[in-house]
Design a protein around this motif. Sequence first.
Motif, PDB file in Angstrom:
ATOM      1  N   ARG A  82      56.511  50.540   2.094  1.00 47.03           N
ATOM      2  CA  ARG A  82      56.202  49.158   1.757  1.00 47.03           C
ATOM      3  C   ARG A  82      54.709  48.886   1.908  1.00 47.03           C
ATOM      4  NH1 ARG A  82      55.050  44.521   3.878  1.00 47.03           N
ATOM      5  NH2 ARG A  82      55.127  45.242   6.017  1.00 47.03           N
ATOM      6  N   LEU A  83      54.110  49.387   2.991  1.00 51.59           N
ATOM      7  CA  LEU A  83      52.683  49.167   3.218  1.00 51.59           C
ATOM      8  C   LEU A  83      51.827  49.895   2.181  1.00 51.59           C
ATOM      9  CD1 LEU A  83      52.543  49.347   7.100  1.00 51.59           C
ATOM     10  CD2 LEU A  83      52.265  47.327   5.666  1.00 51.59           C
ATOM     11  N   GLU A  84      52.245  51.083   1.756  1.00 48.79           N
ATOM     12  CA  GLU A  84      51.506  51.804   0.711  1.00 48.79           C
ATOM     13  C   GLU A  84      51.552  51.034  -0.608  1.00 48.79           C
ATOM     14  OE1 GLU A  84      53.330  55.655   0.684  1.00 48.79           O
ATOM     15  OE2 GLU A  84      51.954  56.452   2.197  1.00 48.79           O
ATOM     16  N   GLU A  85      52.713  50.477  -0.935  1.00 51.14           N
ATOM     17  CA  GLU A  85      52.817  49.690  -2.168  1.00 51.14           C
ATOM     18  C   GLU A  85      51.952  48.440  -2.085  1.00 51.14           C
ATOM     19  OE1 GLU A  85      56.990  49.014  -2.626  1.00 51.14           O
ATOM     20  OE2 GLU A  85      57.377  51.059  -3.318  1.00 51.14           O
ATOM     21  N   GLU A  86      51.960  47.789  -0.919  1.00 54.11           N
ATOM     22  CA  GLU A  86      51.122  46.599  -0.729  1.00 54.11           C
ATOM     23  C   GLU A  86      49.641  46.968  -0.827  1.00 54.11           C
ATOM     24  OE1 GLU A  86      50.239  43.181   2.655  1.00 54.11           O
ATOM     25  OE2 GLU A  86      51.968  44.513   2.879  1.00 54.11           O
ATOM     26  N   ASN A  87      49.280  48.105  -0.247  1.00 53.51           N
ATOM     27  CA  ASN A  87      47.891  48.574  -0.303  1.00 53.51           C
ATOM     28  C   ASN A  87      47.467  48.850  -1.742  1.00 53.51           C
ATOM     29  OD1 ASN A  87      45.394  49.359   0.661  1.00 53.51           O
ATOM     30  ND2 ASN A  87      46.061  51.444   1.124  1.00 53.51           N
ATOM     31  N   ASN A  88      48.341  49.472  -2.528  1.00 55.77           N
ATOM     32  CA  ASN A  88      48.036  49.737  -3.934  1.00 55.77           C
ATOM     33  C   ASN A  88      47.846  48.435  -4.705  1.00 55.77           C
ATOM     34  OD1 ASN A  88      48.133  52.494  -3.573  1.00 55.77           O
ATOM     35  ND2 ASN A  88      50.257  52.671  -4.209  1.00 55.77           N
ATOM     36  N   LEU A  89      48.686  47.438  -4.421  1.00 54.07           N
ATOM     37  CA  LEU A  89      48.561  46.146  -5.087  1.00 54.07           C
ATOM     38  C   LEU A  89      47.235  45.485  -4.720  1.00 54.07           C
ATOM     39  CD1 LEU A  89      49.848  43.917  -6.832  1.00 54.07           C
ATOM     40  CD2 LEU A  89      50.812  42.993  -4.717  1.00 54.07           C
ATOM     41  N   LEU A  90      46.867  45.544  -3.449  1.00 46.09           N
ATOM     42  CA  LEU A  90      45.597  44.944  -3.017  1.00 46.09           C
ATOM     43  C   LEU A  90      44.394  45.662  -3.634  1.00 46.09           C
ATOM     44  CD1 LEU A  90      46.406  44.200   0.722  1.00 46.09           C
ATOM     45  CD2 LEU A  90      46.170  42.554  -1.143  1.00 46.09           C
ATOM     46  N   LYS A  91      44.475  46.977  -3.770  1.00 45.34           N
ATOM     47  CA  LYS A  91      43.382  47.712  -4.430  1.00 45.34           C
ATOM     48  C   LYS A  91      43.246  47.277  -5.884  1.00 45.34           C
ATOM     49  CE  LYS A  91      43.481  51.981  -1.717  1.00 45.34           C
ATOM     50  NZ  LYS A  91      43.820  53.410  -1.719  1.00 45.34           N
ATOM     51  N   LEU A  92      44.376  47.100  -6.547  1.00 51.96           N
ATOM     52  CA  LEU A  92      44.364  46.663  -7.941  1.00 51.96           C
ATOM     53  C   LEU A  92      43.752  45.268  -8.056  1.00 51.96           C
ATOM     54  CD1 LEU A  92      45.217  47.291 -10.858  1.00 51.96           C
ATOM     55  CD2 LEU A  92      47.397  46.191 -10.338  1.00 51.96           C
ATOM     56  N   LYS A  93      44.156  44.363  -7.166  1.00 55.63           N
ATOM     57  CA  LYS A  93      43.598  43.007  -7.178  1.00 55.63           C
ATOM     58  C   LYS A  93      42.094  43.043  -6.915  1.00 55.63           C
ATOM     59  CE  LYS A  93      47.660  40.325  -5.845  1.00 55.63           C
ATOM     60  NZ  LYS A  93      48.229  39.421  -4.816  1.00 55.63           N
ATOM     61  N   ASP A  95      39.996  45.479  -7.608  1.00 54.12           N
ATOM     62  CA  ASP A  95      39.330  45.983  -8.817  1.00 54.12           C
ATOM     63  C   ASP A  95      39.228  44.896  -9.888  1.00 54.12           C
ATOM     64  OD1 ASP A  95      38.944  48.466  -7.715  1.00 54.12           O
ATOM     65  OD2 ASP A  95      40.700  49.381  -8.666  1.00 54.12           O
ATOM     66  N   VAL A  96      40.291  44.119 -10.054  1.00 54.43           N
ATOM     67  CA  VAL A  96      40.270  43.046 -11.050  1.00 54.43           C
ATOM     68  C   VAL A  96      39.223  41.994 -10.672  1.00 54.43           C
ATOM     69  CG1 VAL A  96      41.613  41.136 -12.012  1.00 54.43           C
ATOM     70  CG2 VAL A  96      42.630  43.406 -11.848  1.00 54.43           C
ATOM     71  N   LEU A  97      39.189  41.606  -9.399  1.00 57.04           N
ATOM     72  CA  LEU A  97      38.199  40.618  -8.952  1.00 57.04           C
ATOM     73  C   LEU A  97      36.772  41.132  -9.111  1.00 57.04           C
ATOM     74  CD1 LEU A  97      39.860  39.110  -5.765  1.00 57.04           C
ATOM     75  CD2 LEU A  97      39.313  37.929  -7.884  1.00 57.04           C
ATOM     76  N   LEU A  98      36.560  42.399  -8.825  1.00 53.33           N
ATOM     77  CA  LEU A  98      35.228  42.985  -8.979  1.00 53.33           C
ATOM     78  C   LEU A  98      34.817  42.984 -10.451  1.00 53.33           C
ATOM     79  CD1 LEU A  98      33.024  44.267  -7.249  1.00 53.33           C
ATOM     80  CD2 LEU A  98      34.048  46.479  -7.715  1.00 53.33           C
ATOM     81  N   ASP A  99      35.748  43.309 -11.344  1.00 47.37           N
ATOM     82  CA  ASP A  99      35.456  43.257 -12.783  1.00 47.37           C
ATOM     83  C   ASP A  99      35.138  41.830 -13.228  1.00 47.37           C
ATOM     84  OD1 ASP A  99      35.877  45.957 -12.960  1.00 47.37           O
ATOM     85  OD2 ASP A  99      37.902  45.800 -13.822  1.00 47.37           O
ATOM     86  N   MET A 100      35.884  40.866 -12.725  1.00 45.39           N
ATOM     87  CA  MET A 100      35.629  39.470 -13.081  1.00 45.39           C
ATOM     88  C   MET A 100      34.261  39.014 -12.579  1.00 45.39           C
ATOM     89  SD  MET A 100      39.436  37.900 -12.358  1.00 45.39           S
ATOM     90  CE  MET A 100      38.918  36.214 -12.414  1.00 45.39           C
ATOM     91  N   LEU A 101      33.910  39.417 -11.360  1.00 42.78           N
ATOM     92  CA  LEU A 101      32.598  39.054 -10.799  1.00 42.78           C
ATOM     93  C   LEU A 101      31.474  39.688 -11.599  1.00 42.78           C
ATOM     94  CD1 LEU A 101      30.983  37.696  -8.518  1.00 42.78           C
ATOM     95  CD2 LEU A 101      31.221  39.834  -7.245  1.00 42.78           C
ATOM     96  N   THR A 102      31.644  40.928 -11.996  1.00 46.32           N
ATOM     97  CA  THR A 102      30.637  41.615 -12.803  1.00 46.32           C
ATOM     98  C   THR A 102      30.455  40.910 -14.146  1.00 46.32           C
ATOM     99  OG1 THR A 102      31.260  43.702 -11.763  1.00 46.32           O
ATOM    100  CG2 THR A 102      30.015  43.839 -13.811  1.00 46.32           C
ATOM    101  N   GLN A 103      31.560  40.553 -14.771  1.00 44.24           N
ATOM    102  CA  GLN A 103      31.494  39.874 -16.061  1.00 44.24           C
ATOM    103  C   GLN A 103      30.814  38.510 -15.916  1.00 44.24           C
ATOM    104  OE1 GLN A 103      35.270  39.329 -17.936  1.00 44.24           O
ATOM    105  NE2 GLN A 103      34.407  38.361 -19.752  1.00 44.24           N
ATOM    106  N   THR A 104      31.150  37.761 -14.902  1.00 42.22           N
ATOM    107  CA  THR A 104      30.545  36.438 -14.681  1.00 42.22           C
ATOM    108  C   THR A 104      29.057  36.557 -14.401  1.00 42.22           C
ATOM    109  OG1 THR A 104      32.647  35.676 -13.768  1.00 42.22           O
ATOM    110  CG2 THR A 104      30.720  34.326 -13.322  1.00 42.22           C
ATOM    111  N   THR A 105      28.676  37.552 -13.612  1.00 44.49           N
ATOM    112  CA  THR A 105      27.253  37.764 -13.314  1.00 44.49           C
ATOM    113  C   THR A 105      26.485  38.127 -14.580  1.00 44.49           C
ATOM    114  OG1 THR A 105      27.869  38.531 -11.107  1.00 44.49           O
ATOM    115  CG2 THR A 105      25.656  39.066 -11.857  1.00 44.49           C
ATOM    116  N   ALA A 106      27.066  38.997 -15.399  1.00 46.99           N
ATOM    117  CA  ALA A 106      26.404  39.394 -16.649  1.00 46.99           C
ATOM    118  C   ALA A 106      26.263  38.196 -17.583  1.00 46.99           C
ATOM    119  CB  ALA A 106      27.188  40.503 -17.331  1.00 46.99           C
TER     120      ALA A 106
END
Length: 129
Positions: A82-93, A95-106
């Motif tokens: 369960r914790l590994e699945e939660e960790n994978n979900l948090l990593k995905l989130k 990455d998405v937030l980092l992509d959104m921040l990069t796009q907004t900054t650009a």
Amino acid sequence: MPLFSNKFSPKKTPTRKASVFLANKNLSPKRIEKELGAEVGPIRIHLGDQEAVFESGIWIPESGKVGSTFKENEKLKKEVKRLEEENNLLKLKFDVLLDMLTQTTAEAHSQKEELEKLKNNFPHKRLVT
């Protein structure tokens, strides 16, 4: 008996005779129930003070020290999964937030440059009072 025989070669096993159950070919449900019992459940084994059940291709201890340890290990394995699945979900989130921040900054950087170009192209007059 030969003088130099091979001690390590196994003897051939004799062929088995057909069992009486199969020879009768009376495989009616009543006959099977009579031979095997009313309920054929999981296989259980008792060794001293310990008991184990054969389920899903593995022996699962049910009593004694090993049984409680096995149950605790199963709980821990489920928690780790369960914790590994939660960790994978948090990593995905993340990455998405980092992509959104990069796009907004650009976008902000390009808008700032465009605003500077517009300011330089159209000089405005200051009102002197």
